[in-house]
Design a protein around this motif. Sequence first.
Motif, PDB file in Angstrom:
ATOM      1  N   TRP A 149      -5.897 178.095  39.430  1.00 24.64           N
ATOM      2  CA  TRP A 149      -4.778 177.323  38.918  1.00 24.64           C
ATOM      3  C   TRP A 149      -5.091 176.646  37.593  1.00 24.64           C
ATOM      4  O   TRP A 149      -4.166 176.368  36.804  1.00 24.64           O
ATOM      5  CB  TRP A 149      -4.352 176.294  39.961  1.00 24.64           C
ATOM      6  CG  TRP A 149      -3.467 176.912  41.002  1.00 24.64           C
ATOM      7  CD1 TRP A 149      -3.850 177.580  42.125  1.00 24.64           C
ATOM      8  CD2 TRP A 149      -2.039 176.943  40.993  1.00 24.64           C
ATOM      9  NE1 TRP A 149      -2.769 178.018  42.826  1.00 24.64           N
ATOM     10  CE2 TRP A 149      -1.631 177.633  42.161  1.00 24.64           C
ATOM     11  CE3 TRP A 149      -1.066 176.432  40.129  1.00 24.64           C
ATOM     12  CZ2 TRP A 149      -0.289 177.839  42.476  1.00 24.64           C
ATOM     13  CZ3 TRP A 149       0.270 176.634  40.446  1.00 24.64           C
ATOM     14  CH2 TRP A 149       0.646 177.319  41.599  1.00 24.64           C
ATOM     15  N   SER A 192      -1.830 172.161  47.503  1.00 27.14           N
ATOM     16  CA  SER A 192      -0.808 172.427  48.512  1.00 27.14           C
ATOM     17  C   SER A 192      -0.568 173.919  48.675  1.00 27.14           C
ATOM     18  O   SER A 192      -0.276 174.390  49.776  1.00 27.14           O
ATOM     19  CB  SER A 192       0.499 171.721  48.130  1.00 27.14           C
ATOM     20  OG  SER A 192       0.319 170.315  48.062  1.00 27.14           O
ATOM     21  N   TRP A 193      -0.665 174.675  47.598  1.00 25.17           N
ATOM     22  CA  TRP A 193      -0.532 176.130  47.678  1.00 25.17           C
ATOM     23  C   TRP A 193      -1.606 176.719  48.588  1.00 25.17           C
ATOM     24  O   TRP A 193      -1.356 177.664  49.322  1.00 25.17           O
ATOM     25  CB  TRP A 193      -0.625 176.720  46.278  1.00 25.17           C
ATOM     26  CG  TRP A 193      -0.613 178.222  46.243  1.00 25.17           C
ATOM     27  CD1 TRP A 193       0.468 179.050  46.340  1.00 25.17           C
ATOM     28  CD2 TRP A 193      -1.758 179.076  46.101  1.00 25.17           C
ATOM     29  NE1 TRP A 193       0.067 180.358  46.266  1.00 25.17           N
ATOM     30  CE2 TRP A 193      -1.285 180.404  46.118  1.00 25.17           C
ATOM     31  CE3 TRP A 193      -3.125 178.851  45.954  1.00 25.17           C
ATOM     32  CZ2 TRP A 193      -2.138 181.502  45.993  1.00 25.17           C
ATOM     33  CZ3 TRP A 193      -3.968 179.928  45.836  1.00 25.17           C
ATOM     34  CH2 TRP A 193      -3.485 181.234  45.854  1.00 25.17           C
ATOM     35  N   GLN A 194      -2.789 176.141  48.541  1.00 23.31           N
ATOM     36  CA  GLN A 194      -3.859 176.620  49.406  1.00 23.31           C
ATOM     37  C   GLN A 194      -3.654 176.217  50.863  1.00 23.31           C
ATOM     38  O   GLN A 194      -4.043 176.943  51.781  1.00 23.31           O
ATOM     39  CB  GLN A 194      -5.210 176.076  48.909  1.00 23.31           C
ATOM     40  CG  GLN A 194      -6.417 176.670  49.591  1.00 23.31           C
ATOM     41  CD  GLN A 194      -6.884 175.883  50.802  1.00 23.31           C
ATOM     42  OE1 GLN A 194      -6.384 174.776  51.050  1.00 23.31           O
ATOM     43  NE2 GLN A 194      -7.817 176.434  51.545  1.00 23.31           N
TER      44      GLN A 194
END
Length: 318
Positions: A149, A192-194
Amino acid sequence: MSNDTTRAGRAGAIAARAAPAAAETYKDGSQDSAVTGFALLLPAIALYAAFSLLPILVTIWISFTNSGGFNTQAEFVGFDNYLRATQDPIIWQSLLRTFLWLIYHVVLAGGLGLLMALAISAMSRGRVFFRTALFLPHLVSLAVVGVIWANIYDPFYGLLNTVLQNIGLGGWIRGWLSEPMLVLFSVNVASSWQGFGLYMLLFIAGLQNIDRSLYDAADVDGATAWQKLVHVTLPGLRDVMTFVISLALINGLKGFATVFVMTNGGPFYASEIITTYIYRLAFSAQDHGLAAVLCIMMSILAITITVTFNRWRARGAA
């Protein structure tokens, strides 16, 4: 008749003599079992004491000293480190950002997990594929996620700004990791994506446990999709939702890796949270006493969150 009486008397005498022996054997056997069980547990107890209890006690002791490293001599300073902690503005700023980080993680990761669970449950085909594909980011370590990211957010050749430029939204281009007002949110998006995949699976399991007859009754009453969501789905997910929130808050306290890799707490402490500041104090400033105080503060915060949500869940179940 007399023979029968004699035999009965002998049997009673034999039973009376055997009873103490049996009780003694049972008692000795149970004692041996307890000793054996303790012997089997002793390695686990020793490991727990060495890697959990001992570090906790050492941390508490260091918090009362002016330790500057393992090669320096630590002197007892009482509550000086605790007093310094109350007077350090960066600690309070990092604590505030930690709470903000937790809110972001619950809303972004938990909310995205719920939305994806609802979307997958509504599919007639491809559920297994999407469930597996969306869970895959959770298998990637936070350090790797931070590197990925950080490149996505790159202001010059990053994917995000490039896409915004190509679709005519050049005015939305930002320095996502360099603007103090955006950096904490941007890093939390990566974290949060993880993490949302785990919450998605928990919500999917909760959706499968809702009684389907409730939806049939709602259809008969002419309820809309929104009404079924509000009055059937969300109440049916109450227990799962409280568990996900508590789990998200605990996982949110583990935001060190993503912040450290992507921003190292910058710019100008704008993304500094408690865990990164602990690292900075312990390994950069060599102020182990103050770092130990913050470790204790983090432990108390985690325990408070856990106890609060356990009581909340118990009250809701009652």
